[in-house]
Design a protein around this motif. Structure first.
Motif, mmCIF file in Angstrom:
data_model
loop_
_atom_site.group_PDB
_atom_site.id
_atom_site.type_symbol
_atom_site.label_atom_id
_atom_site.label_comp_id
_atom_site.label_asym_id
_atom_site.label_seq_id
_atom_site.Cartn_x
_atom_site.Cartn_y
_atom_site.Cartn_z
ATOM 1 N N ARG A 1 -30.402 -16.971 -1.360
ATOM 2 C CA ARG A 1 -30.497 -17.046 -0.132
ATOM 3 C C ARG A 1 -29.085 -16.431 0.722
ATOM 4 N N VAL A 2 -29.121 -15.750 1.622
ATOM 5 C CA VAL A 2 -27.886 -15.470 2.378
ATOM 6 C C VAL A 2 -27.642 -16.062 3.694
ATOM 7 N N LEU A 3 -26.812 -16.740 4.025
ATOM 8 C CA LEU A 3 -26.748 -17.580 5.082
ATOM 9 C C LEU A 3 -25.878 -17.177 6.326
ATOM 10 N N ALA A 4 -24.844 -16.086 6.071
ATOM 11 C CA ALA A 4 -24.276 -15.446 7.062
ATOM 12 C C ALA A 4 -23.446 -14.296 6.564
ATOM 13 N N ALA A 5 -23.259 -13.080 7.146
ATOM 14 C CA ALA A 5 -22.726 -12.120 7.105
ATOM 15 C C ALA A 5 -21.233 -11.821 7.848
ATOM 16 N N TYR B 1 0.755 -1.248 0.002
ATOM 17 C CA TYR B 1 0.067 0.056 0.004
ATOM 18 C C TYR B 1 0.920 1.470 -0.031
ATOM 19 N N HIS B 2 1.827 1.242 0.356
ATOM 20 C CA HIS B 2 2.915 2.433 0.434
ATOM 21 C C HIS B 2 3.263 2.817 -0.963
ATOM 22 N N ALA B 3 2.739 2.189 -2.028
ATOM 23 C CA ALA B 3 3.142 2.725 -3.397
ATOM 24 C C ALA B 3 1.885 3.759 -3.743
ATOM 25 N N PHE B 4 0.962 4.118 -2.735
ATOM 26 C CA PHE B 4 -0.293 4.889 -3.191
ATOM 27 C C PHE B 4 -0.266 5.759 -1.988
ATOM 28 N N ASP B 5 -0.874 7.024 -2.172
ATOM 29 C CA ASP B 5 -1.404 8.106 -1.067
ATOM 30 C C ASP B 5 -2.800 7.956 -1.072
ATOM 31 N N PRO B 6 -3.375 7.638 0.261
ATOM 32 C CA PRO B 6 -4.893 7.636 0.267
ATOM 33 C C PRO B 6 -5.377 8.820 0.249
ATOM 34 N N VAL B 7 -6.507 8.868 -0.319
ATOM 35 C CA VAL B 7 -7.431 10.198 -0.474
ATOM 36 C C VAL B 7 -8.483 10.103 0.413
ATOM 37 N N ALA B 8 -9.267 9.110 0.419
ATOM 38 C CA ALA B 8 -10.444 8.837 1.111
ATOM 39 C C ALA B 8 -11.082 7.893 1.297
ATOM 40 N N ARG B 9 -11.665 7.298 2.187
ATOM 41 C CA ARG B 9 -12.523 6.106 2.270
ATOM 42 C C ARG B 9 -13.893 6.408 1.873
ATOM 43 N N VAL B 10 -14.711 5.434 1.159
ATOM 44 C CA VAL B 10 -15.878 6.025 0.693
ATOM 45 C C VAL B 10 -17.078 5.026 1.346
ATOM 46 N N LEU B 11 -16.871 3.903 1.355
ATOM 47 C CA LEU B 11 -17.850 3.078 1.958
ATOM 48 C C LEU B 11 -17.411 1.749 2.274
ATOM 49 N N VAL B 12 -18.337 1.169 3.002
ATOM 50 C CA VAL B 12 -18.105 -0.460 3.568
ATOM 51 C C VAL B 12 -18.923 -1.219 3.071
ATOM 52 N N GLU B 13 -18.651 -2.674 2.727
ATOM 53 C CA GLU B 13 -19.607 -3.668 2.618
ATOM 54 C C GLU B 13 -19.277 -4.902 3.317
ATOM 55 N N SER B 14 -20.308 -5.886 3.530
ATOM 56 C CA SER B 14 -20.223 -7.001 4.142
ATOM 57 C C SER B 14 -20.116 -8.347 3.413
ATOM 58 N N PRO B 15 -19.130 -9.062 3.411
ATOM 59 C CA PRO B 15 -18.874 -10.113 2.917
ATOM 60 C C PRO B 15 -20.040 -11.107 3.290
ATOM 61 N N VAL B 16 -20.630 -11.731 2.479
ATOM 62 C CA VAL B 16 -21.841 -12.783 2.675
ATOM 63 C C VAL B 16 -21.595 -14.037 2.134
ATOM 64 N N LEU B 17 -22.193 -15.060 2.788
ATOM 65 C CA LEU B 17 -21.948 -16.573 2.347
ATOM 66 C C LEU B 17 -23.519 -16.822 1.791
ATOM 67 N N ALA B 18 -23.558 -16.888 0.455
ATOM 68 C CA ALA B 18 -25.038 -17.064 -0.092
ATOM 69 C C ALA B 18 -25.117 -18.218 -1.029
ATOM 70 N N VAL B 19 -26.258 -18.797 -1.075
ATOM 71 C CA VAL B 19 -26.657 -19.988 -1.898
ATOM 72 C C VAL B 19 -28.022 -19.920 -2.715
ATOM 73 N N ARG B 20 -28.278 -20.642 -3.672
ATOM 74 C CA ARG B 20 -29.348 -20.404 -4.266
ATOM 75 C C ARG B 20 -30.822 -20.499 -3.446
ATOM 76 N N GLY B 21 -31.949 -19.838 -3.849
ATOM 77 C CA GLY B 21 -32.951 -19.815 -3.062
ATOM 78 C C GLY B 21 -33.557 -21.203 -3.051
#
Length: 317
Positions: A215-219, A109-129
């Motif tokens: 269907r989402v089983l877990a976040a 990450y040192h190859a870049f200068d941070p500007v701003a964080r924008v958003l967060v997301e949640s990894p989820v485990l999902a299967v077919r309905g």
């Protein structure tokens, strides 16, 4: 006279250089935003929302260019090699650490200068309905009964979704087969029955969840995701793992501070706008602005944490 001419020319050059350093950004265009995943992916959709906002705030043209591959390494390599002038941005994420520690990038990450964080997301485990698994416990029990037979798709080797999947099943003590895909192919592969489950971010499957096709089983988060209030976290279900994903903007290292500040302010005004908040809610992601300084501190802290996690689960090289 010649001496006076030379001195005058030198002073004029210094004045122009000073003006160039202090002149408002941007002075030319377009600004290019590299997205590490294909068009239509959750990363692409949210990046285009942000790009539109930045363009309005700076009265500039912002062009989104998709450079997918190697869990983000292709895009990171491109941006790191560009001139540090603010006209080349990268829609970065935790993947700057995972791609480096998995051996896919020669720099961190040192190859870049941070500007701003924008958003967060949640990894989820999902299967077919229509899948037989109704809960995470169901899926883990099946995986335990049939070691290394269930298949779980992710968005590429070394990607955040890959790391999240490996961490979940390692911590649960069961074996599955992780299947890396180009990001745009993961959900079609699940719906087509080619894999049993996916580890993805909500924006990639929000409409499919609403329609009942998935269907989402877990976040994999500290607390229940407001976009998925009925989905229990992995920790609630006995597996101690939480790996929130963030996205933000970074630029090549050495970009002038005044340029970083101009971009940061444009991003802040965009992220704090009602329009951006409403769009994020529809996509199942959450605005989470951090300044350049705060964002840099977060990246450095999480880099250490991810390195340790990847060492434990056998993915650090």
């Amino acid at each position: 006279m010649l001496t006076r001419w030379i001195v005058g020319a030198w002073l004029a050059a210094c004045a122009l250089a000073s003006f160039a350093q202090e002149a408002p950004f941007p002075q030319r265009g377009p600004i290019e935003l590299t997205v590490l995943f294909p068009a239509g992916s959750s990363a692409d959709i949210t990046a285009r929302l942000l790009a539109d906002g930045i363009a309005r705030q700076l009265s500039a043209t912002v062009v989104v260019v998709n450079r997918p591959g190697a869990g983000g390494a292709v895009g990171y390599r491109h941006v790191a090699g560009q001139k540090p002038d603010g006209y080349t941005l990268v829609w970065n994420s935790n993947s700057i650490s995972t791609t480096y520690h998995s051996g896919q990038l020669p720099f961190d990450y040192h190859a870049f200068d941070p500007v701003a964080r924008v958003l967060v997301e949640s990894p989820v485990l999902a299967v077919r309905g229509d899948a037989r698994w109704k809960t995470l416990a169901d899926f883990l029990a099946d995986a335990k009964a049939h070691p290394n037979q269930l298949t779980v798709g992710n968005s590429g080797l070394g990607s955040h979704t890959h790391i999240s999947s490996v961490a979940l099943f390692k911590m649960a003590g069961v074996g599955v087969v992780d299947v890396p895909y180009p990001a745009a192919q993961v959900m079609p592969s699940l719906l087509g029955g080619h894999i049993d489950a996916v580890m993805q971010l909500p924006a990639a499957l929000a409409t499919l969840v609403k329609s009942g096709q998935v269907r989402v089983l877990a976040a994999l988060v500290e607390r229940r995701d407001p976009a998925l209030p009925d989905v229990p976290t992995a920790r609630e279900q006995g597996v101690d793992v939480a790996l929130d994903a963030w996205r933000g903007i970074a630029v090549p290292r050495g970009t002038p501070p005044q340029v970083v500040f101009a971009l940061q302010m444009a991003i802040r005004r965009t992220v704090e706008s009602p329009e951006f908040a409403a769009a994020c809610e529809r996509l199942g992601v959450h605005p989470a602005y951090l300044s350049a300084t705060e964002f840099g501190e977060l990246i450095a802290k999480e880099d250490v944490q991810l390195a340790g996690l990847m060492q434990v689960i056998g993915l650090k090289k």
